[in-house]
Design a protein around this motif. Structure first.
Motif, PDB file in Angstrom:
ATOM      1  N   HIS A   1       0.781  -1.227   0.000  1.00 27.41           N
ATOM      2  CA  HIS A   1       0.000   0.000   0.000  1.00 27.41           C
ATOM      3  C   HIS A   1       0.820   1.288   0.000  1.00 27.41           C
ATOM      4  O   HIS A   1       0.371   2.315  -0.504  1.00 27.41           O
ATOM      5  CB  HIS A   1      -0.910   0.016   1.234  1.00 27.41           C
TER       6      HIS A   1
ATOM      7  N   LYS B   1       1.483   3.593  -3.145  1.00 26.19           N
ATOM      8  CA  LYS B   1       0.341   4.358  -3.644  1.00 26.19           C
ATOM      9  C   LYS B   1       0.186   5.666  -2.878  1.00 26.19           C
ATOM     10  O   LYS B   1      -0.150   6.705  -3.454  1.00 26.19           O
ATOM     11  CB  LYS B   1      -0.939   3.527  -3.540  1.00 26.19           C
TER      12      LYS B   1
ATOM     13  N   VAL C   1     -10.386   2.811  -1.227  1.00 23.47           N
ATOM     14  CA  VAL C   1     -11.627   2.177  -1.679  1.00 23.47           C
ATOM     15  C   VAL C   1     -12.019   1.113  -0.661  1.00 23.47           C
ATOM     16  O   VAL C   1     -11.181   0.329  -0.205  1.00 23.47           O
ATOM     17  CB  VAL C   1     -11.512   1.554  -3.086  1.00 23.47           C
ATOM     18  N   LEU C   2     -13.292   1.097  -0.306  1.00 27.15           N
ATOM     19  CA  LEU C   2     -13.793   0.172   0.710  1.00 27.15           C
ATOM     20  C   LEU C   2     -15.085  -0.479   0.234  1.00 27.15           C
ATOM     21  O   LEU C   2     -16.136   0.166   0.215  1.00 27.15           O
ATOM     22  CB  LEU C   2     -14.046   0.923   2.018  1.00 27.15           C
TER      23      LEU C   2
ATOM     24  N   CYS D   1     -17.631   1.354  -1.991  1.00 25.64           N
ATOM     25  CA  CYS D   1     -18.064   0.564  -3.146  1.00 25.64           C
ATOM     26  C   CYS D   1     -19.127  -0.435  -2.705  1.00 25.64           C
ATOM     27  O   CYS D   1     -18.806  -1.562  -2.298  1.00 25.64           O
ATOM     28  CB  CYS D   1     -16.866  -0.131  -3.775  1.00 25.64           C
TER      29      CYS D   1
ATOM     30  N   SER E   1     -14.387  -7.128  -6.220  1.00 28.68           N
ATOM     31  CA  SER E   1     -13.107  -6.597  -5.784  1.00 28.68           C
ATOM     32  C   SER E   1     -12.174  -6.390  -6.969  1.00 28.68           C
ATOM     33  O   SER E   1     -11.442  -5.376  -7.033  1.00 28.68           O
ATOM     34  CB  SER E   1     -12.469  -7.548  -4.765  1.00 28.68           C
ATOM     35  N   GLU E   2     -12.179  -7.320  -7.905  1.00 24.78           N
ATOM     36  CA  GLU E   2     -11.332  -7.181  -9.097  1.00 24.78           C
ATOM     37  C   GLU E   2     -11.798  -6.021  -9.966  1.00 24.78           C
ATOM     38  O   GLU E   2     -10.985  -5.272 -10.517  1.00 24.78           O
ATOM     39  CB  GLU E   2     -11.355  -8.486  -9.908  1.00 24.78           C
TER      40      GLU E   2
ATOM     41  N   VAL F   1     -13.342  -3.323  -8.893  1.00 23.08           N
ATOM     42  CA  VAL F   1     -12.975  -2.105  -8.163  1.00 23.08           C
ATOM     43  C   VAL F   1     -11.490  -1.816  -8.329  1.00 23.08           C
ATOM     44  O   VAL F   1     -11.080  -0.662  -8.532  1.00 23.08           O
ATOM     45  CB  VAL F   1     -13.354  -2.239  -6.672  1.00 23.08           C
ATOM     46  N   ALA F   2     -10.659  -2.857  -8.253  1.00 17.42           N
ATOM     47  CA  ALA F   2      -9.218  -2.672  -8.413  1.00 17.42           C
ATOM     48  C   ALA F   2      -8.881  -2.147  -9.805  1.00 17.42           C
ATOM     49  O   ALA F   2      -7.979  -1.313  -9.962  1.00 17.42           O
ATOM     50  CB  ALA F   2      -8.490  -3.996  -8.151  1.00 17.42           C
TER      51      ALA F   2
ATOM     52  N   ARG G   1      -6.493  -0.237  -1.034  1.00 12.85           N
ATOM     53  CA  ARG G   1      -7.652  -1.123  -0.923  1.00 12.85           C
ATOM     54  C   ARG G   1      -7.894  -1.508   0.537  1.00 12.85           C
ATOM     55  O   ARG G   1      -7.002  -2.016   1.215  1.00 12.85           O
ATOM     56  CB  ARG G   1      -7.443  -2.360  -1.796  1.00 12.85           C
TER      57      ARG G   1
ATOM     58  N   SER H   1     -10.816  -3.273   3.505  1.00 10.94           N
ATOM     59  CA  SER H   1     -11.789  -4.346   3.624  1.00 10.94           C
ATOM     60  C   SER H   1     -12.450  -4.288   4.992  1.00 10.94           C
ATOM     61  O   SER H   1     -11.835  -3.865   5.973  1.00 10.94           O
ATOM     62  CB  SER H   1     -11.109  -5.708   3.446  1.00 10.94           C
TER      63      SER H   1
ATOM     64  N   LYS I   1      -5.199  -6.145   0.875  1.00 12.89           N
ATOM     65  CA  LYS I   1      -6.144  -5.199   1.459  1.00 12.89           C
ATOM     66  C   LYS I   1      -5.826  -5.024   2.938  1.00 12.89           C
ATOM     67  O   LYS I   1      -5.245  -5.910   3.565  1.00 12.89           O
ATOM     68  CB  LYS I   1      -7.581  -5.704   1.325  1.00 12.89           C
TER      69      LYS I   1
END
Length: 344
Positions: free
Chosen positions: A57, A60, A74-75, A124, A257-258, A260-261, A269, A271, A281
């Motif tokens: 992470h 990013k 993103v959650l 999300c 999830s894919e 959203v990614a 990301r 969770s 995540k």
């Protein structure tokens, strides 16, 4: 490695750093704030600066800092209320969602004290992804999504926004939306079943252990949701059915999830589920009080200035009083704090 800090002292601490060092230090501190509220799986518990936990992470966050733009999270969350009325007050968001949204807003605001451009969190909503499997009515999911967006707007939660499947496939019905999702992003049932089986074995790979843990957790939630007042199936029949449905819930959730990614490749990301060290995540709490229950599987119970999440039946068993707001059930109140603390 750096240690926890006071946000007010950041300006003087960071002013003397070289640009590349400043970006890395700032990113570390942003992540440390986030990781104070994470949900971890397994032992031992990692520190806020665990290199393995940060590895997927941190880059990013560093990139966002270097570009002087908000850090994006993103959650996948806020799918819709459980259909089990022994757990929730109804199908619409209530104080449980409100306090959770406010907590996430405040988290982003605390990050802004560390890093001026701050953070933005995209919620999300995955309710449409598996509503047909878990027993949520499509109209209830639509109403829940609308109310979450309205709540964010009316409360002025400017750091939060929403994203859902309806925005991707606008000209097809709900079943077709889910079909398109799985055709483009879904993995096979056989591959998931194999992971779950391997995850139950000693010394298995982390990915398989995570799949096994999620399967057990989703099965438990499905059993709880199916065991609602008025249902006539036996406990054994419910468990058998839920073990089958759990696989499809996970397949759909993974496909979402894919998607959203792919849609938000630069976002960190998050969770709602506990995550092991080094996962792609980060698991995150949804309330300051540290309750591991989600707002859509419970009710808010207030005692003094504090709020916890409990199943509705538990709140009622404690003698909590239901409170209404705007003509509909909102939460429970329990004056005696000691009684709540015994059940958390």
């Amino acid at each position: 490695m750096t240690t926890p800090f006071a946000p007010k002292a950041l300006a003087s601490q960071l002013a003397s750093l070289a640009p590349d060092q400043w970006a890395n230090e700032t990113a570390l501190r942003v992540m440390a704030e986030l990781m104070q509220h994470r949900r971890s799986a397994g032992a031992p518990k990692c520190s806020a600066y665990c290199p393995a936990c940060l590895a997927p992470h941190l880059s990013k966050v560093v990139t966002a800092v270097e570009q002087n733009i908000p850090v994006t999270f993103v959650l996948p969350a806020f799918p819709g209320k459980s259909p089990n009325t022994a757990k929730v007050l109804g199908h619409l968001p209530d104080l449980a969602e409100r306090e959770s949204l406010e907590f996430l807003q405040q988290l982003c605001e605390r990050i802004q004290q560390i890093y001026a451009p701050g953070a933005a969190m995209i919620l999300c909503s995955d309710g449409r992804v598996f509503s047909d499997i878990v027993g949520m009515r499509e109209e209830d999911v639509s109403a829940y999504q609308r109310e979450i967006s309205a709540m964010i707007r009316e409360l002025g939660l400017t750091k939060l926004s929403t994203f859902n499947l309806d925005e991707i496939y606008e000209d097809v019905n709900f079943d077709q939306m889910r079909t398109h999702l799985m055709e483009n992003f879904g993995a096979s049932l056989e591959s998931l079943q194999m992971k779950v089986r391997r995850g139950g074995l000693e010394g298995c790979a982390r990915e398989d252990a995570d799949a096994h843990r999620m399967y057990l957790g989703i099965t438990r939630f499905l059993v709880e949701d199916a065991s609602h007042p008025g249902q006539t199936q036996s406990r054994t029949a419910i468990q058998k059915d839920c073990k089958v449905r759990a696989y499809e819930v996970i397949r759909r959730s993974n496909a979402w999830s894919e998607l959203v990614a792919e849609r938000f490749p630069d976002a960190v990301r998050l969770s709602i589920h506990p995550q092991t060290c080094g996962s792609a995540k980060l698991g995150i709490m949804l309330l300051k009080a540290g309750s591991w229950m989600t707002p859509w599987h419970g009710v808010a119970v207030k005692f003094g200035e504090n709020t916890v999440l409990l199943k509705r039946a538990k709140a009622e068993a404690l003698g909590a009083r239901m409170v209404q707001s705007s003509g509909r059930p909102s939460h429970f109140e329990l004056p005696e704090r000691r009684r709540v603390l015994r059940v958390i």
